[in-house]
Design an enzyme around this catalytic site. Structure first.
Site: not given
Ligand code: SAT
Ligand code: MN
Length: 592
Positions: A79, A207, A216, A236, A258, A260, A285, A377
């Site tokens: 991101r 991406y 997101k 989140h 993210s 973690c 997530d 990923r």
């Molecule tokens: O932003 S993503 O969904 O690609 C992954 C993340 O940062 O949690």
């Molecule tokens: Mn995330």
């Protein structure tokens, strides 16, 4: 005409969708519009096309059935927060933690960039549903994209196709998302949100987090805006069910930044010592949560797949993830082995003698660089997860008993403590700090404030967001308890003090036992912490009560510094910061 030529040729959408698609097509000028229905035949067709175009590599389907491989451009692997904008009439509505732009000017700029950008290409129309069908929280979005990779990922991450079209019916109320791949030139990369119009425009990236617009962009940035308007929370957070040996299930939501460990925690398998305990994954997530008629906070997972970090994923750290990615998975930016399988740092298999790295360059164990990108990923359907909670598919969701906030902190933050009450819990979330990770472009390992792990994802003024959290309490007769955890604290000599992974079950068990009113605690200046006798350390030969004390210790000097760091954020947000946050800070100072 061959059968495949007919795929996607039939426009089936309500007139609001059709008009908007026509308008966008007039701008982007694709040579063809492909209407996705989400069927399996369509999926097979799209994979064939993606392989023909070189967008995907078909992996060995004996070893990895239904799996494919993708490399994104090497300038486009995470991101990009500096290219992400909230476009509202008033700058104050976006607030000081977001990049802001005036909507009219930004839309004009983006549409100019988009003009003619799909010439000679196919524009895919993706109807998708976030949330289980029939849920009062579920939302419909349409994403228009010229990336077949996006279509195939959205197919896994959301409920895509007919189901969404049916859910929308004749309504004009859907999120409008436009994605143009362009030439992935970083200087023309923008991810822009127009919350007042329920609209997203993303250009110049391929991406995940920038282009899978349901994730997101809709589920968090637009979602948080809608949540404030409609009285719910878009967070989140992972959601998990913790089942005790008697069959009692306690549901927990947990916010971590993210990369973690949300996916690992959500799929945790309790160590052998915890016979009869089981973790069920609802989501890994994102959580959408609303007060229910019973005064509890009810949560759904709006997604239907996992977009997880590959490096470090193995049979020890996350066996359920390994099962989840054994078939029907897309791997992005990992290493490609000559036998048509994949590899990454921290894989169960030893490093391959030779392979192609995430940039397609020959790699051997002697290579200096990593074979897989640190933010590589997997995209896997949640139905592959052996621990998937059946409630993940139910419209009403699950009642949340505890909310956990966790950062990645080498110092200061103890392993676990419980907030004194809801307002104190909101303060814990609001003052969260964490070291930056590879999930976003930029420096890694620097502590920054990341309130509720939402810093990159809150679609409006963060001060008002804290106010919304406080206000939600009015509709919660039985609010969840709130906890803070830190799996990442280190000793003076740089060793992790807590083993983490499956052993996090011990922390979780204390939390669940607190929720069920059967675990003790000791009051400290920070909050309630488990006494050694409240914390199960059996079956951990290399860990002692003394280690636990060190992991839990409160260092007044470190907390002085922490309070100064908190102040930096509070000063930025001052105009809209709820007074309660300042009072909580003062109370903490006096307790310390
Ligand atoms: O932003 S993503 O969904 O690609 C992954 C993340 O940062 O949690
Ligand atoms: Mn995330």
């Amino acid at each position: 005409m061959s059968l495949t030529a007919e795929f996607g040729s039939q426009a089936i959408a309500n007139t609001h969708v059709q008009q908007w698609v026509e308008k966008m097509a007039a701008i982007t000028q694709p040579s063809r519009i492909f209407w996705c229905d989400g069927s399996e035949a369509e999926r097979d067709h799209l994979y064939t096309v993606a392989v023909e175009q070189g967008v995907l590599v078909r992996l060995d389907h004996e070893k990895l059935p239904g799996c494919y491989y993708h490399r994104s451009n090497s300038n486009d692997v995470a991101r990009v927060e500096q290219c992400t904008f909230i476009c509202t009439e008033q700058e104050e509505d976006a607030g000081p933690t977001n990049n802001w732009s005036e909507p009219k000017a930004m839309r004009a700029k983006l549409l100019a960039i988009a003009t003619g950008s799909m010439a000679g290409r196919t524009m895919y129309v993706i109807p998708y549903l976030m949330g289980p069908p029939g849920s009062t929280l579920a939302k419909v979005g349409y994403e228009l994209t010229d990336s077949i990779y996006v279509v195939l990922n959205m197919r896994i991450m959301t409920r895509m196709g007919e189901v969404a079209r049916r859910e929308l019916g004749d309504s004009p109320d859907f999120n409008r998302g436009l994605h143009c791949l362009l030439d992935v030139d970083a200087s023309r990369r923008f991810i822009c949100h127009f919350p007042q119009d329920n609209e997203i425009i993303s250009v110049g990236s391929g991406y995940g987090g920038n282009v899978l617009l349901g994730k997101k962009c809709l589920a968090l940035r637009i979602g948080s805006w809608l949540g404030r308007k409609e009285g719910w929370l878009a967070e989140h957070m992972l959601i998990m069910g913790v089942e005790s040996p008697t069959g009692e299930r306690t549901y927990v939501a947990a916010a971590f930044p993210s990369a973690c460990g949300k996916t690992n925690f959500a799929m945790l398998i309790p160590p052998a010592h915890f016979a009869g305990w089981k973790i069920w994954t609802v989501g890994d997530d994102i959580a959408w949560m609303r007060p229910g008629p019973d005064g509890r906070l009810w949560a759904i997972n709006p997604e239907s797949g996992y977009f997880g970090v590959a490096p470090g994923t193995n049979g020890k750290t996350n066996p359920n993830a390994i099962s989840s990615i054994s078939r029907d998975t897309i791997f992005t930016n990992v290493a490609l082995k000559p036998d048509g399988t994949v590899w990454w740092e921290g894989h169960d298999d030893p490093p391959p003698a030779e392979c192609l790295d995430w940039q397609g360059r020959p790699w051997t164990p002697a290579s200096k660089e990593k074979a897989a990108h640190p933010n590589s990923r997997f995209t896997a359907p949640m139905t592959n997860n052996p621990a998937l909670a059946p409630e993940a598919l139910s419209a009403e969701g699950v009642p949340i008993s505890a909310i956990i906030f966790g950062g990645r902190r080498a110092t200061t933050l103890p392993l676990v403590y419980q907030a004194f009450n809801w307002v104190h819990g909101v303060y814990l979330g609001a003052t969260m700090g964490s070291e930056t990770t590879a999930a976003a472009a930029g420096a890694v390992g620097q502590v920054r404030r990341d309130p509720m792990a939402m810093l990159p994802f809150c679609g409006y003024n963060m001060g008002r967001y804290f106010r919304h959290w406080l206000d939600i309490r009015r509709n919660l007769e039985n609010p969840p308890q709130v906890y803070q955890v830190n799996w990442f604290r280190k000793s003076a000599d740089g060793r992790f003090l807590w083993p983490g992974f499956g052993e996090n079950m011990r922390v979780l068990k204390w939390i669940v036992d607190r929720c069920q009113g059967r675990a003790g605690a000791r009051e400290t200046p920070l909050g309630w912490v488990p006494r050694t006798c409240d914390f199960d350390l059996d079956g951990m030969p290399n860990f002692s009560a003394a280690d636990l004390e060190q992991a839990q210790s409160i260092n007044i000097e470190e907390w002085r510094r922490e309070l100064l760091l908190q102040d930096e954020l509070f000063m930025r947000l001052y105009r809209h910061l709820p007074k309660e946050m300042i009072f909580q800070r003062e109370l903490l100072v006096s307790r310390l």
